[in-house]
Scaffold this motif. Structure first.
Motif, PDB file in Angstrom:
ATOM      1  N   MET A 287      -0.176   8.303  -5.247  1.00 54.94           N
ATOM      2  CA  MET A 287      -1.079   9.149  -6.037  1.00 54.94           C
ATOM      3  C   MET A 287      -0.374   9.710  -7.267  1.00 54.94           C
ATOM      4  SD  MET A 287      -2.849  11.367  -2.973  1.00 54.94           S
ATOM      5  CE  MET A 287      -3.323  12.648  -4.127  1.00 54.94           C
ATOM      6  N   LEU A 288       0.898  10.110  -7.113  1.00 50.81           N
ATOM      7  CA  LEU A 288       1.649  10.763  -8.191  1.00 50.81           C
ATOM      8  C   LEU A 288       2.488   9.783  -9.002  1.00 50.81           C
ATOM      9  CD1 LEU A 288       2.845  13.959  -6.277  1.00 50.81           C
ATOM     10  CD2 LEU A 288       0.829  13.693  -7.738  1.00 50.81           C
ATOM     11  N   HIS A 289       2.423   8.483  -8.643  1.00 48.87           N
ATOM     12  CA  HIS A 289       3.135   7.426  -9.373  1.00 48.87           C
ATOM     13  C   HIS A 289       4.657   7.604  -9.299  1.00 48.87           C
ATOM     14  CE1 HIS A 289      -0.810   6.353 -10.907  1.00 48.87           C
ATOM     15  NE2 HIS A 289      -0.959   7.590 -11.349  1.00 48.87           N
ATOM     16  N   PHE A 290       5.138   7.799  -8.058  1.00 46.94           N
ATOM     17  CA  PHE A 290       6.573   7.881  -7.802  1.00 46.94           C
ATOM     18  C   PHE A 290       6.939   6.901  -6.699  1.00 46.94           C
ATOM     19  CE2 PHE A 290       6.153  11.981  -9.891  1.00 46.94           C
ATOM     20  CZ  PHE A 290       7.379  12.169 -10.510  1.00 46.94           C
ATOM     21  N   GLN A 291       8.209   6.492  -6.680  1.00 49.61           N
ATOM     22  CA  GLN A 291       8.723   5.740  -5.547  1.00 49.61           C
ATOM     23  C   GLN A 291       8.840   6.699  -4.357  1.00 49.61           C
ATOM     24  OE1 GLN A 291       9.398   2.546  -5.064  1.00 49.61           O
ATOM     25  NE2 GLN A 291       8.753   1.979  -7.143  1.00 49.61           N
ATOM     26  N   PRO A 292       8.376   6.327  -3.146  1.00 52.30           N
ATOM     27  CA  PRO A 292       8.401   7.239  -1.995  1.00 52.30           C
ATOM     28  C   PRO A 292       9.788   7.798  -1.691  1.00 52.30           C
ATOM     29  CG  PRO A 292       7.044   5.338  -1.505  1.00 52.30           C
ATOM     30  CD  PRO A 292       7.709   5.057  -2.826  1.00 52.30           C
ATOM     31  N   ALA A 293      10.810   6.941  -1.702  1.00 53.24           N
ATOM     32  CA  ALA A 293      12.150   7.411  -1.351  1.00 53.24           C
ATOM     33  C   ALA A 293      12.639   8.456  -2.357  1.00 53.24           C
ATOM     34  CB  ALA A 293      13.128   6.244  -1.292  1.00 53.24           C
ATOM     35  N   TYR A 294      12.405   8.202  -3.644  1.00 55.69           N
ATOM     36  CA  TYR A 294      12.840   9.143  -4.677  1.00 55.69           C
ATOM     37  C   TYR A 294      12.070  10.460  -4.566  1.00 55.69           C
ATOM     38  CZ  TYR A 294      13.402  11.304  -9.256  1.00 55.69           C
ATOM     39  OH  TYR A 294      13.651  12.201 -10.260  1.00 55.69           O
ATOM     40  N   LEU A 295      10.739  10.363  -4.340  1.00 51.32           N
ATOM     41  CA  LEU A 295       9.932  11.582  -4.225  1.00 51.32           C
ATOM     42  C   LEU A 295      10.350  12.395  -3.000  1.00 51.32           C
ATOM     43  CD1 LEU A 295       7.626  13.203  -5.473  1.00 51.32           C
ATOM     44  CD2 LEU A 295       6.029  11.938  -4.004  1.00 51.32           C
ATOM     45  N   GLY A 296      10.682  11.711  -1.895  1.00 46.28           N
ATOM     46  CA  GLY A 296      11.147  12.414  -0.698  1.00 46.28           C
ATOM     47  C   GLY A 296      12.445  13.157  -0.953  1.00 46.28           C
ATOM     48  N   GLN A 297      13.363  12.542  -1.678  1.00 49.48           N
ATOM     49  CA  GLN A 297      14.632  13.196  -2.011  1.00 49.48           C
ATOM     50  C   GLN A 297      14.402  14.392  -2.938  1.00 49.48           C
ATOM     51  OE1 GLN A 297      16.975  10.061  -3.709  1.00 49.48           O
ATOM     52  NE2 GLN A 297      17.297   9.006  -1.755  1.00 49.48           N
ATOM     53  N   LEU A 298      13.506  14.192  -3.903  1.00 47.84           N
ATOM     54  CA  LEU A 298      13.190  15.262  -4.844  1.00 47.84           C
ATOM     55  C   LEU A 298      12.556  16.445  -4.116  1.00 47.84           C
ATOM     56  CD1 LEU A 298      13.409  15.475  -7.979  1.00 47.84           C
ATOM     57  CD2 LEU A 298      10.966  14.896  -8.062  1.00 47.84           C
TER      58      LEU A 298
END
Length: 363
Positions: A287-298
């Protein structure tokens, strides 16, 4: 009989409070003792005392840290009295800002304590309401010091309007909502009084939680102190002013979180809005146009916990509100906040609050 837990690292003080104070003639009984704050936390979870008398200076965890943890993390329904050998104004002020009932100095003055117990019992007895509470024969916890309103109660609507105004950063809306909430308190309870004060104190805790649910874990003690719920004054006409000032401070804190957290805040907002649905990081990342792994770390970097932990904590907080506000069974509450298995809900509830949903609901 109201139950009392005594917390002090001096054995002679524990013994003195047990034998020098005539607890039972004033409607109290000692249910347990603890020698430091950490042990006291376990005893509070185990015994659920109505009153905790605690020293300030103790090893491991001091009395003020104990009170703050019980108020902001456990949401424990017990009341607190500070016991100290030092006439320390700053400590007394901080204790009162945390909502403690009284501040007793050592050496023990039994006449002072007996007078305080008499006042406590009179005040709490007047605030008891409902046949169910009377049958239990114990003090009402702070969050149950009023008859639980039905879900459509205008008092709850006013509380929700205030929380929405805080989240929106609408200062004018905050002021209007605070005025309306305090006005509705008088209509709902026939005047503010102790019951109204207890309800509004709980609203202040809800405001605090609204901020800290988006706060990174491990935030500084200075920040936490800066947003400690204020002590409500005795004059009811000042309640809207105090509530508005604190709510505006909370709104500023939320705005700062948004600017610092960026996409992590958006993820947290989605979770808070859709916690009852099956939530997956992969779906939100898309939905937010991010890679899941990167968004999880963020998310973990800015919020201080994993995506899944935040989902569970949000669901538990929503469940806590339903348990306080309604007569729904625990299993029904579990389903409403996103758990098909009530046992799973109970396990997560205990993890985040330190008590079972049934214990919390029954006070």
């Amino acid at each position: 009989m109201y139950t009392v837990l005594i917390v002090d690292d001096e054995p002679l003080v524990l013994e003195g409070l047990s034998f020098m104070v005539d607890w039972e003639s004033h409607g109290f009984r000692i249910c347990g003792e603890a020698c430091d704050g950490e042990e006291a936390l376990e005893r509070i979870k185990e015994l659920g005392p109505d009153l905790v008398v605690t020293d300030i200076s103790m090893p491991v965890m001091d009395g003020l840290q104990l009170i703050e943890h019980c108020t902001n993390v456990l949401h424990a329904p017990c009341r607190f009295v500070i016991l100290s050998g030092h006439d320390d104004f700053s400590a007394a002020h901080k204790a009162l800002s945390c909502g403690v009932l009284d501040y007793w100095l050592k050496p023990i003055d039994t006449m002072e304590i007996h007078a305080a117990l008499k006042e406590f019992r009179s005040r709490w007895s007047q605030s008891e309401a409902g046949d169910r509470t009377k049958q239990l024969g114990k003090a009402l916890p702070l969050e149950a010091a009023w008859t639980v309103p039905i879900a459509s109660d205008p008092l709850l609507d006013a509380e929700d309007r205030l929380l929405l105004a805080i989240q929106a950063g609408d200062r004018e809306g905050i002021g209007n909502a605070a005025e309306q909430l305090c006005h509705q308190l008088k209509l709902s309870f026939g005047g503010g009084g102790e019951i109204g004060k207890a309800y509004l104190s709980n609203v202040l805790l809800e405001v605090t939680w609204t901020v800290f649910e988006g706060e990174k874990q491990g935030s500084s003690a200075l920040d936490e102190q800066a947003l400690s719920p204020p002590c409500l004054p005795g004059m009811e006409e000042r309640w809207p002013e105090v509530l508005t000032a604190y709510a505006c401070k909370a709104a500023e804190r939320l705005a700062r979180q948004r600017s610092e957290s960026g996409p992590a805040w958006e993820v947290a907002q989605i979770i808070r809005e859709r916690y009852s649905e099956p939530l997956q990081l992969q779906t939100i990342a898309q939905m937010l146009h991010f890679q899941p792994a990167y968004l999880g770390q963020l998310f973990k970097k800015h919020i201080g916990m994993s995506f899944l932990d935040y989902v569970h904590r949000t669901r538990v907080e929503a469940g806590r509100k339903l348990l306080r506000r309604t007569d729904l069974k625990v299993a029904d509450v579990a389903r409403k906040v996103g758990y098909e298995d009530p046992e799973h809900f109970a396990a997560k509830f205990k993890h985040w609050t330190g008590m079972t949903p049934s214990h919390y609901k029954n006070g």
